[in-house]
Design an enzyme around this catalytic site. Structure first.
Site, PDB file in Angstrom:
ATOM      1  N   ASP A 179       0.694  -0.927  -0.080  1.00  0.00           N
ATOM      2  CA  ASP A 179      -0.090  -0.030   0.007  1.00  0.00           C
ATOM      3  C   ASP A 179       1.199   1.803  -0.248  1.00  0.00           C
ATOM      4  O   ASP A 179       1.049   1.898  -0.798  1.00  0.00           O
ATOM      5  CB  ASP A 179      -0.856  -0.155   0.735  1.00  0.00           C
ATOM      6  CG  ASP A 179      -2.153  -0.925   0.985  1.00  0.00           C
ATOM      7  OD1 ASP A 179      -2.279  -1.648   0.195  1.00  0.00           O
ATOM      8  OD2 ASP A 179      -2.888  -1.002   1.882  1.00  0.00           O
TER       9      ASP A 179
ATOM     10  N   ASP B  77     -11.216  -1.970  11.457  1.00  0.00           N
ATOM     11  CA  ASP B  77     -10.318  -2.723  10.963  1.00  0.00           C
ATOM     12  C   ASP B  77      -9.594  -3.680  11.897  1.00  0.00           C
ATOM     13  O   ASP B  77      -9.309  -5.073  10.880  1.00  0.00           O
ATOM     14  CB  ASP B  77      -9.305  -2.169  10.706  1.00  0.00           C
ATOM     15  CG  ASP B  77      -9.527  -1.599   9.502  1.00  0.00           C
ATOM     16  OD1 ASP B  77      -9.932  -1.572   8.318  1.00  0.00           O
ATOM     17  OD2 ASP B  77      -7.928  -0.464   8.878  1.00  0.00           O
TER      18      ASP B  77
ATOM     19  N   HIS C 152      -5.622  -9.149   3.264  1.00  0.00           N
ATOM     20  CA  HIS C 152      -4.253  -9.353   4.437  1.00  0.00           C
ATOM     21  C   HIS C 152      -5.103  -9.785   5.531  1.00  0.00           C
ATOM     22  O   HIS C 152      -4.142 -10.394   6.104  1.00  0.00           O
ATOM     23  CB  HIS C 152      -3.430  -8.464   3.828  1.00  0.00           C
ATOM     24  CG  HIS C 152      -4.522  -6.783   4.478  1.00  0.00           C
ATOM     25  ND1 HIS C 152      -4.141  -6.038   5.490  1.00  0.00           N
ATOM     26  CD2 HIS C 152      -5.615  -6.154   3.724  1.00  0.00           C
ATOM     27  CE1 HIS C 152      -4.403  -4.498   4.994  1.00  0.00           C
ATOM     28  NE2 HIS C 152      -5.737  -5.194   4.526  1.00  0.00           N
ATOM     29  N   ARG C 153      -6.478  -8.643   6.096  1.00  0.00           N
ATOM     30  CA  ARG C 153      -6.455  -8.931   7.161  1.00  0.00           C
ATOM     31  C   ARG C 153      -7.164 -10.328   7.966  1.00  0.00           C
ATOM     32  O   ARG C 153      -7.517 -10.706   8.467  1.00  0.00           O
ATOM     33  CB  ARG C 153      -7.446  -7.561   7.667  1.00  0.00           C
ATOM     34  CG  ARG C 153      -6.874  -6.694   7.747  1.00  0.00           C
ATOM     35  CD  ARG C 153      -6.941  -5.376   8.837  1.00  0.00           C
ATOM     36  NE  ARG C 153      -6.450  -4.693   8.313  1.00  0.00           N
ATOM     37  CZ  ARG C 153      -5.346  -3.816   8.933  1.00  0.00           C
ATOM     38  NH1 ARG C 153      -4.954  -4.996   9.645  1.00  0.00           N
ATOM     39  NH2 ARG C 153      -4.893  -2.849   8.713  1.00  0.00           N
TER      40      ARG C 153
ATOM     41  N   ASN D 289      -4.338  -2.870  -4.988  1.00  0.00           N
ATOM     42  CA  ASN D 289      -6.034  -2.533  -4.403  1.00  0.00           C
ATOM     43  C   ASN D 289      -5.744  -1.590  -2.874  1.00  0.00           C
ATOM     44  O   ASN D 289      -5.884  -1.733  -1.660  1.00  0.00           O
ATOM     45  CB  ASN D 289      -5.844  -3.825  -3.713  1.00  0.00           C
ATOM     46  CG  ASN D 289      -7.744  -3.668  -3.106  1.00  0.00           C
ATOM     47  OD1 ASN D 289      -8.524  -3.244  -3.439  1.00  0.00           O
ATOM     48  ND2 ASN D 289      -8.222  -5.097  -2.784  1.00  0.00           N
TER      49      ASN D 289
ATOM     50  N   GLU E  10     -11.356  -4.248   1.068  1.00  0.00           N
ATOM     51  CA  GLU E  10     -10.727  -5.455   0.023  1.00  0.00           C
ATOM     52  C   GLU E  10     -11.054  -5.976  -0.423  1.00  0.00           C
ATOM     53  O   GLU E  10     -11.636  -6.924  -1.183  1.00  0.00           O
ATOM     54  CB  GLU E  10      -9.314  -5.902   1.405  1.00  0.00           C
ATOM     55  CG  GLU E  10      -7.874  -4.837   1.023  1.00  0.00           C
ATOM     56  CD  GLU E  10      -8.534  -4.256   2.307  1.00  0.00           C
ATOM     57  OE1 GLU E  10      -7.218  -2.924   2.493  1.00  0.00           O
ATOM     58  OE2 GLU E  10      -9.067  -3.601   2.920  1.00  0.00           O
TER      59      GLU E  10
ATOM     60  N   LYS F  53       0.301  -6.489   1.964  1.00  0.00           N
ATOM     61  CA  LYS F  53      -0.563  -5.106   1.450  1.00  0.00           C
ATOM     62  C   LYS F  53      -0.072  -4.106   3.143  1.00  0.00           C
ATOM     63  O   LYS F  53       0.266  -2.787   2.475  1.00  0.00           O
ATOM     64  CB  LYS F  53      -2.023  -5.446   1.274  1.00  0.00           C
ATOM     65  CG  LYS F  53      -2.899  -4.393   1.342  1.00  0.00           C
ATOM     66  CD  LYS F  53      -4.167  -5.241   1.169  1.00  0.00           C
ATOM     67  CE  LYS F  53      -5.121  -4.229   0.623  1.00  0.00           C
ATOM     68  NZ  LYS F  53      -5.026  -2.155   1.276  1.00  0.00           N
TER      69      LYS F  53
END
Length: 407
Positions: free
Chosen positions: A32, A292, A363-364, A76, A320, A389
């Site tokens: 990112d 998040d 990613h999360r 992204n 995402e 990311k």
């Protein structure tokens, strides 16, 4: 912990607009932040690595900015496309922002509408990237946007509003999701010399020249949710240095959620320590402002005594991936009893069923369910590389922990 992604990308924009040399420390190196850096370089900003790791030197100023020769690829990265879209309103000429196939499904229509209210011509056929911004024209002074979609739309406008040439008012329709992120933005803007007044449902930005200042980026509180969750759910004792109650990041308050579940939390200015009690209790929690970390909590909920209900998180459907749907799908794949509504989910713990967790290039998803798999057997992550990311060294750090804890 690596530097904060949210702070790093905000600092890049502020440094690009500040006249002179800004020296950033603690910069996150990830997908990112790389897309943000490449985008700014394409627009004429001088960005160089500093003498030590994590240091970046930026020579900025509005006069440096120019329309790039070709499309800017943002992958992204939501912060990159949104912040650059607003920045491009100040840049004479046309700038095309385009991303990968996942970015092509991420809504940006509200920000596009906000820019159009300022008098900016924006071409965006689908309401999602790609989009073309025609900048450099006189800008208006009033924007009104709904607040329930993304705080990043407001951050994007606030970052550039000091350069409209007049007082600019940004009004909020309804409640503002993830408001702590906007408060972070305002604090950083003040550090760089901006003048902003906050009202109950609006922000008023005065014309101001940003000043180039040395700036230290604090560790990423969203990323820190993973070791904190590992401590709480696994009965471990984990300390994260340089992250404390004075953090700019709203996601730092995830430790309060873990305290409600039974963990011991020690908060100091120079560190935060979480110690698992050996028992994790299910809770009912509104995570509207720390969305998040929803998946971090959901992934350890199967280990709790009693159900866990997460409320008021409709906004995670446009991240995402549709994170609400993805989380429910993968928890059910792992044998959990999950109920879901438009903006909530409830997890009733059941014995874990071994499964390969799909990440949807998010990613999360990978990092959250990796924490579950570190504590309970049978969890496989399908797309481990997607952590690049925001946290490229995640797996290395997790393996160091596993070795130290003899897991």
């Amino acid at each position: 912990m690596p530097g904060s992604k949210s702070i790093t990308n905000r600092a890049f924009i502020l440094a690009a607009l500040a006249q002179g040399e800004t020296r950033l420390s603690g910069v996150l190196e990830s997908d990112d932040t790389r897309y943000m850096r490449i985008g700014l370089e394409a627009m004429g900003v001088d960005v160089r690595d500093g003498a030590v790791a994590g240091q970046v030197v930026i020579h900025g100023g509005l006069s440096r900015l120019r329309a790039p020769a070709g499309p800017v690829f943002v992958g992204n990265s939501g912060t990159t496309v949104r912040f650059l879209a607003a920045l491009c309103a100040l840049v004479p000429g046309a700038t095309v922002l385009q991303g990968d196939e996942h970015m092509a499904k991420r809504p940006i229509a509200d920000l596009v509408d906000g820019l159009r209210q300022l008098g900016v011509r924006v071409d965006c056929a689908t309401g999602c990237p790609p989009l073309t911004i025609f900048g450099g024209q006189p800008l208006g002074s009033l924007v009104r946007m709904r607040g329930d979609k993304s705080s990043q739309y407001f951050t994007a406008l606030l970052l550039m509003a000091g350069f409209t040439g007049h007082v600019t008012r940004v009004e909020i329709e309804g409640s503002l999701v993830s408001r702590p992120y906007v408060e972070m933005t305002i604090k950083m803007l003040h550090d760089f010399g901006a003048r902003i007044e906050s009202e109950a449902n609006a922000f008023v930005v005065h014309p101001a020249a940003y000043k180039a200042v040395p700036y230290v980026i604090e560790p990423d509180a969203s990323a820190a949710s993973y070791p904190f969750a590992l401590a709480a759910a696994g009965g471990h004792d984990i300390t994260v240095p340089a992250l404390g109650p004075g953090s700019l990041q709203g996601d730092y308050t995830f430790v309060d959620v873990l305290a409600q579940m039974g963990a011991h939390v020690e908060r100091k200015s120079e560190f935060t320590r979480v110690v698992g009690s050996g028992t994790l209790n299910g809770i009912d929690v509104d995570m509207h402002h720390i969305s998040d970390t929803v998946m971090t909590l959901a992934a350890i909920a199967p280990l709790a005594k009693g159900p866990t209900t997460i409320r008021n998180v409709a906004n995670i459907r446009i991240k995402e991936t549709d994170r609400l749907l993805a989380t429910v799908t993968e928890l059910r794949r792992l044998g959990q009893d999950v109920q879901v509504g438009d903006d909530w989910l409830r997890i009733d713990p059941r014995p874990l069923r071994p499964a390969e967790v799909q990440c949807y290039s998010d990613h999360r998803m990978a990092m959250s369910f990796a924490i579950l798999g570190t504590i309970a057997p049978g969890v496989t992550i399908a797309d481990p590389a997607c952590v690049s990311k925001t946290y490229p060294t995640f797996w290395e750090h997790l393996e160091l922990f596993r070795a130290a804890a003899a897991i």
